[in-house]
Design a protein around this motif. Structure first.
Motif, PDB file in Angstrom:
ATOM      1  N   VAL A 125       0.676   8.570   5.816  1.00 45.33           N
ATOM      2  CA  VAL A 125      -0.727   8.451   6.231  1.00 45.33           C
ATOM      3  C   VAL A 125      -1.139   9.709   6.992  1.00 45.33           C
ATOM      4  CG1 VAL A 125      -2.405   7.086   7.517  1.00 45.33           C
ATOM      5  CG2 VAL A 125      -0.488   5.951   6.362  1.00 45.33           C
ATOM      6  N   ARG A 126      -2.073  10.467   6.410  1.00 50.24           N
ATOM      7  CA  ARG A 126      -2.556  11.689   7.064  1.00 50.24           C
ATOM      8  C   ARG A 126      -3.576  11.360   8.148  1.00 50.24           C
ATOM      9  NH1 ARG A 126      -6.448  16.227   6.637  1.00 50.24           N
ATOM     10  NH2 ARG A 126      -7.902  14.639   5.904  1.00 50.24           N
ATOM     11  N   ARG A 127      -4.584  10.582   7.780  1.00 56.45           N
ATOM     12  CA  ARG A 127      -5.586  10.126   8.735  1.00 56.45           C
ATOM     13  C   ARG A 127      -5.918   8.669   8.441  1.00 56.45           C
ATOM     14  NH1 ARG A 127      -9.556  15.243  10.259  1.00 56.45           N
ATOM     15  NH2 ARG A 127      -7.839  16.753  10.385  1.00 56.45           N
ATOM     16  N   PRO A 168       2.131  12.706  -1.816  1.00 53.56           N
ATOM     17  CA  PRO A 168       2.951  12.946  -0.619  1.00 53.56           C
ATOM     18  C   PRO A 168       2.391  12.245   0.609  1.00 53.56           C
ATOM     19  CG  PRO A 168       1.692  14.907  -1.202  1.00 53.56           C
ATOM     20  CD  PRO A 168       1.522  13.942  -2.334  1.00 53.56           C
ATOM     21  N   GLU A 169       1.052  12.075   0.648  1.00 59.75           N
ATOM     22  CA  GLU A 169       0.385  11.376   1.741  1.00 59.75           C
ATOM     23  C   GLU A 169      -1.033  11.058   1.291  1.00 59.75           C
ATOM     24  OE1 GLU A 169       0.258  14.019   5.077  1.00 59.75           O
ATOM     25  OE2 GLU A 169      -1.199  15.368   4.121  1.00 59.75           O
ATOM     26  N   ALA A 170      -1.707  10.208   2.049  1.00 59.25           N
ATOM     27  CA  ALA A 170      -3.091   9.855   1.740  1.00 59.25           C
ATOM     28  C   ALA A 170      -3.797   9.492   3.033  1.00 59.25           C
ATOM     29  CB  ALA A 170      -3.150   8.686   0.757  1.00 59.25           C
ATOM     30  N   ASP A 171      -5.117   9.594   3.018  1.00 57.95           N
ATOM     31  CA  ASP A 171      -5.925   9.031   4.087  1.00 57.95           C
ATOM     32  C   ASP A 171      -6.171   7.562   3.762  1.00 57.95           C
ATOM     33  OD1 ASP A 171      -6.060  11.532   5.284  1.00 57.95           O
ATOM     34  OD2 ASP A 171      -7.941  12.042   4.290  1.00 57.95           O
ATOM     35  N   LEU A 172      -6.285   6.723   4.792  1.00 61.85           N
ATOM     36  CA  LEU A 172      -6.501   5.289   4.604  1.00 61.85           C
ATOM     37  C   LEU A 172      -7.762   4.852   5.325  1.00 61.85           C
ATOM     38  CD1 LEU A 172      -3.589   5.159   3.482  1.00 61.85           C
ATOM     39  CD2 LEU A 172      -3.238   3.110   4.875  1.00 61.85           C
ATOM     40  N   LEU A 173      -8.524   3.986   4.666  1.00 57.66           N
ATOM     41  CA  LEU A 173      -9.651   3.305   5.298  1.00 57.66           C
ATOM     42  C   LEU A 173      -9.505   1.824   5.010  1.00 57.66           C
ATOM     43  CD1 LEU A 173     -13.420   4.223   5.286  1.00 57.66           C
ATOM     44  CD2 LEU A 173     -12.669   1.901   4.781  1.00 57.66           C
ATOM     45  N   GLY A 174      -9.427   1.021   6.058  1.00 50.86           N
ATOM     46  CA  GLY A 174      -9.305  -0.418   5.890  1.00 50.86           C
ATOM     47  C   GLY A 174     -10.397  -1.134   6.638  1.00 50.86           C
ATOM     48  N   TYR A 175     -10.939  -2.176   6.022  1.00 55.91           N
ATOM     49  CA  TYR A 175     -12.028  -2.953   6.617  1.00 55.91           C
ATOM     50  C   TYR A 175     -11.561  -4.369   6.933  1.00 55.91           C
ATOM     51  CZ  TYR A 175     -16.027  -6.137   6.465  1.00 55.91           C
ATOM     52  OH  TYR A 175     -16.909  -7.151   6.726  1.00 55.91           O
ATOM     53  N   ILE A 217       0.839  -1.200   0.000  1.00 55.15           N
ATOM     54  CA  ILE A 217       0.000   0.000   0.000  1.00 55.15           C
ATOM     55  C   ILE A 217       0.875   1.251   0.000  1.00 55.15           C
ATOM     56  CG2 ILE A 217      -1.724   1.320   1.279  1.00 55.15           C
ATOM     57  CD1 ILE A 217      -2.817  -1.222  -0.048  1.00 55.15           C
ATOM     58  N   ALA A 218       1.910   1.251   0.815  1.00 56.95           N
ATOM     59  CA  ALA A 218       2.821   2.395   0.839  1.00 56.95           C
ATOM     60  C   ALA A 218       3.489   2.599  -0.513  1.00 56.95           C
ATOM     61  CB  ALA A 218       3.873   2.190   1.927  1.00 56.95           C
ATOM     62  N   ALA A 219       3.893   1.494  -1.145  1.00 53.94           N
ATOM     63  CA  ALA A 219       4.530   1.601  -2.468  1.00 53.94           C
ATOM     64  C   ALA A 219       3.555   2.128  -3.506  1.00 53.94           C
ATOM     65  CB  ALA A 219       5.074   0.232  -2.878  1.00 53.94           C
ATOM     66  N   LEU A 220       2.271   1.761  -3.393  1.00 54.63           N
ATOM     67  CA  LEU A 220       1.274   2.291  -4.324  1.00 54.63           C
ATOM     68  C   LEU A 220       1.112   3.797  -4.141  1.00 54.63           C
ATOM     69  CD1 LEU A 220      -0.987   1.947  -6.421  1.00 54.63           C
ATOM     70  CD2 LEU A 220      -2.547   1.470  -4.512  1.00 54.63           C
ATOM     71  N   ILE A 221       1.071   4.260  -2.901  1.00 53.73           N
ATOM     72  CA  ILE A 221       0.965   5.701  -2.656  1.00 53.73           C
ATOM     73  C   ILE A 221       2.140   6.433  -3.291  1.00 53.73           C
ATOM     74  CG2 ILE A 221       1.006   7.465  -0.836  1.00 53.73           C
ATOM     75  CD1 ILE A 221      -0.481   5.437   0.956  1.00 53.73           C
ATOM     76  N   ARG A 222       3.330   5.874  -3.140  1.00 55.15           N
ATOM     77  CA  ARG A 222       4.508   6.490  -3.760  1.00 55.15           C
ATOM     78  C   ARG A 222       4.439   6.389  -5.286  1.00 55.15           C
ATOM     79  NH1 ARG A 222       7.226   3.621   0.706  1.00 55.15           N
ATOM     80  NH2 ARG A 222       7.845   5.166   2.273  1.00 55.15           N
TER      81      ARG A 222
END
Length: 265
Positions: free
Chosen positions: A110-112, A85-92, A75-80
């Motif tokens: 991860v911002r939030r 520069p950052e993203a909010d994450l929601l995981g279920y 997930i971190a590699a996808l954001i890069r």
């Protein structure tokens, strides 16, 4: 809709809407379609990035175990890869574990963080849920043929014959002990915990998890000055299995993503 080659995995992702990026991470045996009932509500306000985890949906499996830590690195590699520069994450559920590990391992990205129906330790599940997790193998995969998750997998997976492998690898993952309490307590970004009132996770663990994030220790004060950065939502009339399709979920998540966080005194 495209693929990102990251960490030896060809990761499927989709982007919907515009605005601040929000990455959605689905639950076990699922795919991006798991969020279909709430996608429009989220994409109306955010740029929503959905991703199929290793061995799930349109992302083919690779020669490595399923582990929360390695999928978090994906997930971190996808954001890069997307030059964010950052993203909010929601995981279920299982994806909540992946999102939590992403925040722990890559806090600068991860911002939030919003976690839905996910514990911070393996013993946070009800005993009967842990017992069911322990049985997941090829035999259960065979029993699940013809179910909605299997029908989706058959329709979209690059190798539909990997269905039993997904169950074997997921079963192995779910039998691994973990307790991330100390790392949770060290998180600096705002975190929202969302549970159903009839979840697979007992209310006692919900309170414990919230407490690790600074919640539930004191009155917030008449002006809210002592409110913690973390938030807790327990959604009524829902279970672990239908919370992700309920309109109550985006109604709880969207205000958290936009509210102003007071700096610590």
């Amino acid at each position: 809709m495209s693929y990102a080659d990251v960490n030896g995995v060809r990761l499927w992702y989709e982007i919907h809407g515009t605005g601040r990026p929000l990455v959605l991470v689905h639950g076990g045996y699922g795919a991006v379609e798991m969020f279909a009932p709430i996608l429009a509500a989220l994409a109306e306000r955010r740029q929503v990035i959905l991703v199929d985890l290793q061995g799930h949906g349109r992302t083919a499996d690779v020669d490595r175990p399923l582990r929360f830590e390695s999928m978090a690195d994906d997930i971190a590699a996808l954001i890069r890869h997307l030059d964010l520069p950052e993203a909010d994450l929601l995981g279920y559920s299982l994806g909540g574990g992946v999102a939590l590990r992403t925040a722990i391992q890559h806090p600068g990205l991860v911002r939030r963080l919003a976690l839905v129906s996910a514990p911070c330790k393996r013993q946070g599940w009800y005993p009967e849920v842990l017992a069911a997790m322990a049985t997941q193998d090829e035999g259960v995969a065979e029993q699940m043929r013809g179910s909605p998750p299997h029908e989706l997998y058959t329709r979209v997976a690059p190798r539909p014959e990997d269905w039993p492998t997904l169950w074997v690898k997921t079963g192995d993952l779910l039998r691994q002990e973990y307790d991330w309490s100390a790392e949770v307590a060290a998180l600096a970004m705002p975190v929202l915990l969302v549970f159903a009132d009839a979840d697979s996770i007992p209310v006692t663990h919900m309170a414990e998890f919230f407490g690790l994030l600074g919640g539930g220790h004191r009155d917030a004060g008449w002006d809210g000055a002592d409110r913690p950065a973390a938030r807790l939502a327990v959604l009524p009339g829902l279970t672990h299995y239908d919370i992700v399709t309920s309109p109550a979920l985006p109604a709880a998540v969207l205000p958290f993503l936009t509210h102003e966080v007071r700096p610590p005194a």
